[in-house]
Design a protein around this motif. Structure first.
Motif, PDB file in Angstrom:
ATOM      1  N   ASP A  26       5.127  -0.668 -25.629  1.00 27.91           N
ATOM      2  CA  ASP A  26       6.114   0.353 -25.989  1.00 27.91           C
ATOM      3  C   ASP A  26       5.948   1.616 -25.158  1.00 27.91           C
ATOM      4  O   ASP A  26       6.916   2.309 -24.853  1.00 27.91           O
ATOM      5  CB  ASP A  26       6.036   0.673 -27.487  1.00 27.91           C
ATOM      6  CG  ASP A  26       4.635   1.077 -27.923  1.00 27.91           C
ATOM      7  OD1 ASP A  26       3.695   0.987 -27.104  1.00 27.91           O
ATOM      8  OD2 ASP A  26       4.461   1.482 -29.086  1.00 27.91           O
ATOM      9  N   LEU A  27       4.703   1.925 -24.740  1.00 26.31           N
ATOM     10  CA  LEU A  27       4.488   3.069 -23.858  1.00 26.31           C
ATOM     11  C   LEU A  27       5.111   2.809 -22.488  1.00 26.31           C
ATOM     12  O   LEU A  27       5.759   3.690 -21.901  1.00 26.31           O
ATOM     13  CB  LEU A  27       2.989   3.352 -23.723  1.00 26.31           C
ATOM     14  CG  LEU A  27       2.604   4.446 -22.717  1.00 26.31           C
ATOM     15  CD1 LEU A  27       3.188   5.789 -23.136  1.00 26.31           C
ATOM     16  CD2 LEU A  27       1.094   4.540 -22.568  1.00 26.31           C
ATOM     17  N   ILE A  28       4.918   1.609 -21.970  1.00 25.14           N
ATOM     18  CA  ILE A  28       5.489   1.270 -20.659  1.00 25.14           C
ATOM     19  C   ILE A  28       7.008   1.336 -20.712  1.00 25.14           C
ATOM     20  O   ILE A  28       7.657   1.886 -19.808  1.00 25.14           O
ATOM     21  CB  ILE A  28       5.021  -0.132 -20.226  1.00 25.14           C
ATOM     22  CG1 ILE A  28       3.487  -0.145 -20.043  1.00 25.14           C
ATOM     23  CG2 ILE A  28       5.705  -0.559 -18.945  1.00 25.14           C
ATOM     24  CD1 ILE A  28       2.924  -1.517 -19.754  1.00 25.14           C
ATOM     25  N   GLU A  29       7.610   0.814 -21.785  1.00 26.91           N
ATOM     26  CA  GLU A  29       9.068   0.844 -21.910  1.00 26.91           C
ATOM     27  C   GLU A  29       9.579   2.277 -21.970  1.00 26.91           C
ATOM     28  O   GLU A  29      10.595   2.619 -21.355  1.00 26.91           O
ATOM     29  CB  GLU A  29       9.496   0.078 -23.159  1.00 26.91           C
ATOM     30  CG  GLU A  29       9.275  -1.428 -23.063  1.00 26.91           C
ATOM     31  CD  GLU A  29       9.686  -2.130 -24.337  1.00 26.91           C
ATOM     32  OE1 GLU A  29      10.208  -1.459 -25.243  1.00 26.91           O
ATOM     33  OE2 GLU A  29       9.477  -3.352 -24.445  1.00 26.91           O
ATOM     34  N   LEU A  30       8.883   3.136 -22.716  1.00 23.56           N
ATOM     35  CA  LEU A  30       9.306   4.529 -22.820  1.00 23.56           C
ATOM     36  C   LEU A  30       9.252   5.222 -21.460  1.00 23.56           C
ATOM     37  O   LEU A  30      10.196   5.922 -21.065  1.00 23.56           O
ATOM     38  CB  LEU A  30       8.412   5.268 -23.818  1.00 23.56           C
ATOM     39  CG  LEU A  30       8.631   6.789 -23.885  1.00 23.56           C
ATOM     40  CD1 LEU A  30       9.963   7.109 -24.538  1.00 23.56           C
ATOM     41  CD2 LEU A  30       7.489   7.478 -24.635  1.00 23.56           C
ATOM     42  N   LEU A  31       8.156   5.025 -20.732  1.00 25.22           N
ATOM     43  CA  LEU A  31       7.988   5.717 -19.456  1.00 25.22           C
ATOM     44  C   LEU A  31       8.921   5.161 -18.391  1.00 25.22           C
ATOM     45  O   LEU A  31       9.413   5.907 -17.536  1.00 25.22           O
ATOM     46  CB  LEU A  31       6.540   5.618 -18.995  1.00 25.22           C
ATOM     47  CG  LEU A  31       5.510   6.341 -19.883  1.00 25.22           C
ATOM     48  CD1 LEU A  31       4.094   6.076 -19.384  1.00 25.22           C
ATOM     49  CD2 LEU A  31       5.780   7.841 -19.911  1.00 25.22           C
ATOM     50  N   GLU A  32       9.170   3.860 -18.419  1.00 25.30           N
ATOM     51  CA  GLU A  32      10.068   3.275 -17.418  1.00 25.30           C
ATOM     52  C   GLU A  32      11.514   3.709 -17.626  1.00 25.30           C
ATOM     53  O   GLU A  32      12.321   3.635 -16.698  1.00 25.30           O
ATOM     54  CB  GLU A  32       9.979   1.750 -17.464  1.00 25.30           C
ATOM     55  CG  GLU A  32       8.686   1.206 -16.875  1.00 25.30           C
ATOM     56  CD  GLU A  32       8.640  -0.311 -16.898  1.00 25.30           C
ATOM     57  OE1 GLU A  32       9.465  -0.901 -17.636  1.00 25.30           O
ATOM     58  OE2 GLU A  32       7.789  -0.896 -16.214  1.00 25.30           O
ATOM     59  N   ARG A  33      11.836   4.223 -18.798  1.00 27.21           N
ATOM     60  CA  ARG A  33      13.203   4.650 -19.078  1.00 27.21           C
ATOM     61  C   ARG A  33      13.656   5.768 -18.140  1.00 27.21           C
ATOM     62  O   ARG A  33      14.789   5.773 -17.656  1.00 27.21           O
ATOM     63  CB  ARG A  33      13.293   5.141 -20.533  1.00 27.21           C
ATOM     64  CG  ARG A  33      14.665   5.594 -20.976  1.00 27.21           C
ATOM     65  CD  ARG A  33      14.601   6.165 -22.376  1.00 27.21           C
ATOM     66  NE  ARG A  33      13.816   7.390 -22.399  1.00 27.21           N
ATOM     67  CZ  ARG A  33      13.440   8.016 -23.504  1.00 27.21           C
ATOM     68  NH1 ARG A  33      13.737   7.506 -24.681  1.00 27.21           N
ATOM     69  NH2 ARG A  33      12.745   9.125 -23.459  1.00 27.21           N
ATOM     70  N   ASP A  34      12.764   6.719 -17.840  1.00 28.82           N
ATOM     71  CA  ASP A  34      13.130   7.866 -17.006  1.00 28.82           C
ATOM     72  C   ASP A  34      12.397   7.887 -15.677  1.00 28.82           C
ATOM     73  O   ASP A  34      12.410   8.902 -14.976  1.00 28.82           O
ATOM     74  CB  ASP A  34      12.835   9.177 -17.757  1.00 28.82           C
ATOM     75  CG  ASP A  34      13.695   9.340 -18.998  1.00 28.82           C
ATOM     76  OD1 ASP A  34      14.865   8.922 -18.953  1.00 28.82           O
ATOM     77  OD2 ASP A  34      13.203   9.857 -20.009  1.00 28.82           O
ATOM     78  N   ALA A  35      11.734   6.785 -15.324  1.00 29.77           N
ATOM     79  CA  ALA A  35      10.974   6.750 -14.072  1.00 29.77           C
ATOM     80  C   ALA A  35      11.877   6.379 -12.908  1.00 29.77           C
ATOM     81  O   ALA A  35      12.974   5.841 -13.086  1.00 29.77           O
ATOM     82  CB  ALA A  35       9.814   5.757 -14.179  1.00 29.77           C
TER      83      ALA A  35
END
Length: 863
Positions: A58-67
């Protein structure tokens, strides 16, 4: 920025501010989860984020959203993200290695050397009395060594900084182009703690419009890899107030204040006194003058960074721009004027910011710096040449070299005559002039022969032989002959010696300025604080805000409150009052309890202003804790430790969670983290599921908060689940109050827009209807839909069965059914011939069927 989250949702974070050369650690946030990570991203606004390979999904998904998005084939970046996301080995987030790296990096301000990160396999000696142990003891005074995740993140950041320093000489990386600007040293280590700070999570920051960023309007800026921001602040509290600051330091300080509202009443009241002084009628002209002076200041950290990097010769010019020296000179002049202005402020005595400027800003020191710059830089000549020029008289040795070089340059016409005399007579017209060019030395310019690509004359038939061609420029060719070589050996090093001496002079100037670096940065921070207070004072004057009364009592009492953003978008704004109080805790007497309800439930029509009212209360509380004045007639605000919201549902295409699941997570976060001093906003919770389940969840949510008793938080909720109250699931009492927004109804009006008039005035008591159908009519929903909806609502009001009502047929449906029945009966009565398939019988059957389907009148079959 490095982020780590463990299996228990504890969050650790550390980040490096290149401009300040500061490493900042956040205290570990227990049970923070991705909500805390989202908040940190909004606060820090990183350009690069690193996480361990073992990071949860879930951390990876959150960060990839705006990366940034990278092309797999070319490795190019699409530029749509706010930061670069990198995964590194988990071992670099090791706590022990991070702690030792921090101890080694903590060298203090007198040791600016680059840090050295310990290799993971090294085993440092930590015996009592050892140097490592002493460093750890000193480090523990400024950071919490028990924040294991954040310390591991700090170690990962330090390793990344070492990598950047190693690759700095290779030019800008594909990630960022700032490697050529910053040296990535660590000059200070800080730790942010939650002590005396109000918690406002990421969802609240967005839903309350405290922060509201939008993509930069320039697509080239959005797609670049530079460190320039790829988003700008839209209509928000931060954008509204930052626009009133005059300097870069003030905007930065104001953002820090807004993102970390304080719960320290003393600090808040100190800021209120500062604003009150700046708003004093006798200080009006002084305040305007201070704003004009602050607009002249540039970011001193950037200027000193350029100075600290030193100078060198790039294509014959000094690398430090003359504009940087002019900005430093201006800072020295403005500092003296600002201090003088602060001295003339009436009522400023005893207020910390003004006292510190009067006592800590050393004007004589800054004027000395300005005097050194004035006696070194020739600003007029620099303006004419476009380069940084050293003033005559700054160095006697440099002046002597320049005079000697000038004497040589005056001999150039004579040198031309010597060259002409040595050559044949016919070559004289082609020898143009002699010149000297650092670092090439002395040269002879000859006319170009376009046929040969050489000079028309270049020493042919000369006793010394042909000349050596150096380069071609336009219609001239430059050569060296023996005379030029002799001059090079005698005077040729003059330009390089002048350049070296200029560098020495500039290095001496840089050293003299950097001796006062600490004082300059300290004064710059004070001026940033002053500018932030000036911005808040200007907002109070411009938008008619008042000073709130801060109290330790757990109450919110607002008279004539307004929404600070909404009132800017409408011709007139209707103010409203608010009075709620949270639990008193176990230490308070019973007489002090029950003075005001802890929960206010809003009902009533859609679009009547309930959500704006809820946000308005939260923003007034929030602004009060930043030390700002608030949009109200009068306000008494008790210390509030957290503002938690269940208002806006943020959905993205990369998030596979439903809107209802997102709402549940927000509600769960509020229930798990709320204290009696928290403020909760609950707007239409439960609307994402069936009416029965939604109303049940909403009732259980509110009941849970009420059952906390003396530890119950302050709650403002809005709902359209009227069945909760009609069925007595939540009754009014001393702890629960009901209110609704007033509307004026005119059912006889023909125009739907005139049937309802929203008055936006809060009234006590519960609204009986949401008037959803009427709101739909005023928003151009088709009339057939409106009529059907009104019919269904009427049935509900009469408690009639909706199943029977929906099963009944309209007149049109009845007519179609009768026609279908007649056709079916006619079909059954047909006499089809039993003979074979003779010629013409098929046509006869088709004609019979066609006649059966044709009706002359409803109910009259054709025979």
């Amino acid at each position: 920025m490095a982020i780590d989250v463990d299996k228990d949702d504890k969050v650790g974070c550390a980040y490096y501010i290149a401009m300040d050369e500061t490493l900042v650690l956040e205290e570990d946030i227990p049970m923070g989860g991705i909500e805390a990570v989202d908040t940190l991203l909004l606060h820090v606004q990183p350009t690069s984020v690193i996480i361990p390979n073992r990071a949860p999904g879930d951390l990876i998904e959150l960060l990839e959203r705006d990366a940034h998005r990278f092309d797999d084939n070319e490795g190019s970046c699409s530029g749509q993200g706010a930061y670069v996301l990198r995964h590194i080995v988990s071992a670099q987030f090791d706590y022990e290695a991070g702690r030792e790296a921090l101890a080694k990096a903590d060298q203090g301000p007198s040791r600016p050397d680059p840090i050295e990160v310990l290799a993971l396999e090294e085993e440092p000696v930590q015996s009592i009395g050892s140097s490592v142990h002493n460093k750890l003891m000193r480090l523990s005074e400024k950071i919490n060594l028990e924040s294991c995740l954040s310390i591991g993140c700090a170690g990962a950041v330090l390793i990344d900084l070492e990598r950047r320093r190693t690759t700095e000489g290779e030019g800008p990386s594909s990630e960022e182009e700032e490697n050529g600007t910053f040296q990535f040293l660590v000059r200070s280590i800080e730790m942010n703690t939650s002590t005396d700070t109000m918690l406002v999570n990421g969802d609240s920051l967005i839903s309350l419009q405290i922060l509201q960023s939008e993509l930069h309007p320039n697509p080239q800026t959005r797609s670049s890899n530079s460190s320039e921001p790829k988003a700008k602040e839209a209509l928000s509290i931060t954008g509204l107030l930052q626009a009133l600051a005059s300097s870069a330091q003030g905007k930065k300080r104001l953002r820090q204040i807004l993102l970390r509202p304080s719960t320290n009443i003393g600090l808040i009241q100190e800021r209120h006194r500062s604003i009150e002084t700046l708003l004093h009628v006798d200080n009006g002209e002084v305040v305007r003058n201070m704003r004009r002076l602050l607009r002249k200041l540039k970011n001193t950290k950037t200027l000193l960074l350029h100075v600290r990097k030193g100078v060198d010769r790039i294509r014959g010019q000094l690398s430090i721009r003359v504009g940087d020296w002019k900005a430093l000179l201006r800072f020295a002049m403005v500092s003296a004027q600002l201090k003088r202005s602060v001295h003339t402020l009436k009522g400023a005595s005893g207020i910390e910011i003004f006292d510190r400027i009067r006592n800590e800003v050393d004007v004589n020191r800054f004027l000395h710096v300005g005097d050194i710059i004035i006696r070194t830089i020739d600003f007029q000549l620099s303006k004419e040449s476009g380069y940084t020029e050293i003033l005559s008289g700054a160095s006697d040795f440099l002046d002597g070299l320049r005079r000697e070089f000038a004497d040589v340059c005056r001999l150039l016409p004579e040198l031309k005559q010597s060259v002409v005399q040595e050559g044949p007579t016919e070559a004289a017209e082609f020898i143009l002039h002699c010149t000297v060019m650092p670092p090439l030395g002395f040269l002879v310019a000859v006319s170009l022969d376009p046929n040969t690509g050489e000079g028309v004359y270049h020493g042919q038939h000369h006793p010394e032989g042909e000349w050596m061609m150096c380069f071609i420029s336009d219609d001239m060719v430059f050569y060296k002959n023996q005379l030029m070589l002799d001059l090079d050996s005698q005077y040729g090093d003059l330009p390089s010696r002048i350049a070296d001496e200029e560098i020495e002079v500039m290095m001496a100037l840089s050293t003299a300025v950097l001796e006062h670096e600490g004082a300059i940065l300290s004064a710059s921070e004070l001026f940033g604080e002053l500018d932030s207070m000036l911005a808040l004072a200007l907002a109070a004057d411009k938008y008619n805000w008042v000073a709130p009364t801060m109290t330790s009592s757990n109450v919110i009492d607002i008279v004539g409150g307004r929404h600070p953003l909404q009132e800017l978008l409408v011709p007139s704004y209707i103010p409203n009052d608010t009075t709620i109080a949270g639990g008193e805790g176990t230490g308070r007497s019973k007489e002090a309890r029950g003075l005001a309800p802890s929960m206010l439930i809003l009902t009533g029509p859609n679009n009547s202003g309930k959500s704006v009212y809820m946000r308005q209360v939260a923003l007034i509380v929030y602004l009060a804790h930043t030390g700002s004045y608030v949009p109200a007639t009068r306000a008494t605000i008790g210390v509030t430790d957290r503002i938690l919201t269940r208002i806006a549902t943020r959905e993205t295409v990369v998030n596979d969670e439903s809107a209802f699941l997102v709402d549940l997570k927000q509600a769960a976060f509020s229930m798990n983290f709320a204290t009696r001093r928290s403020l909760l906003l609950i707007d239409e919770f439960g609307k994402g599921t069936t009416a029965e389940s939604g109303s049940a969840l909403f009732t259980a949510y509110l009941t849970y908060l009420l059952d906390l008793g003396v530890e119950r938080p302050k709650v403002i909720g809005g709902t359209h689940f009227h069945e909760v109250f009609n069925n007595g699931l939540l009754r009014p009492g001393k702890d629960v109050a009901f209110a609704h927004m007033d509307v004026h109804l005119d059912p006889d009006a023909e125009d739907p827009d005139e049937r309802i008039t929203f008055l936006y005035h809060l009234l006590p008591g519960r609204g009986t209807s949401s008037l959803g159908v009427l709101c739909a009519a005023t928003n151009d929903v088709p009339r057939d839909v409106i009529d059907r909806a009104e019919a269904v609502v009427a049935l509900q009001d009469r408690n009639e069965s909706l199943v029977e009502a929906c099963s009944s047929l309209s007149e049109g449906d009845k007519q179609q059914l009768e026609e279908a029945e007649l056709i079916a009966r006619r079909f059954l009565e047909l006499q089809v011939p039993n003979s074979g398939r003779g010629q013409g019988e098929g046509a006869m059957v088709r004609e019979m069927l066609q006649g059966m389907l044709t009706l002359e009148e409803v109910g009259t079959p054709r025979l």
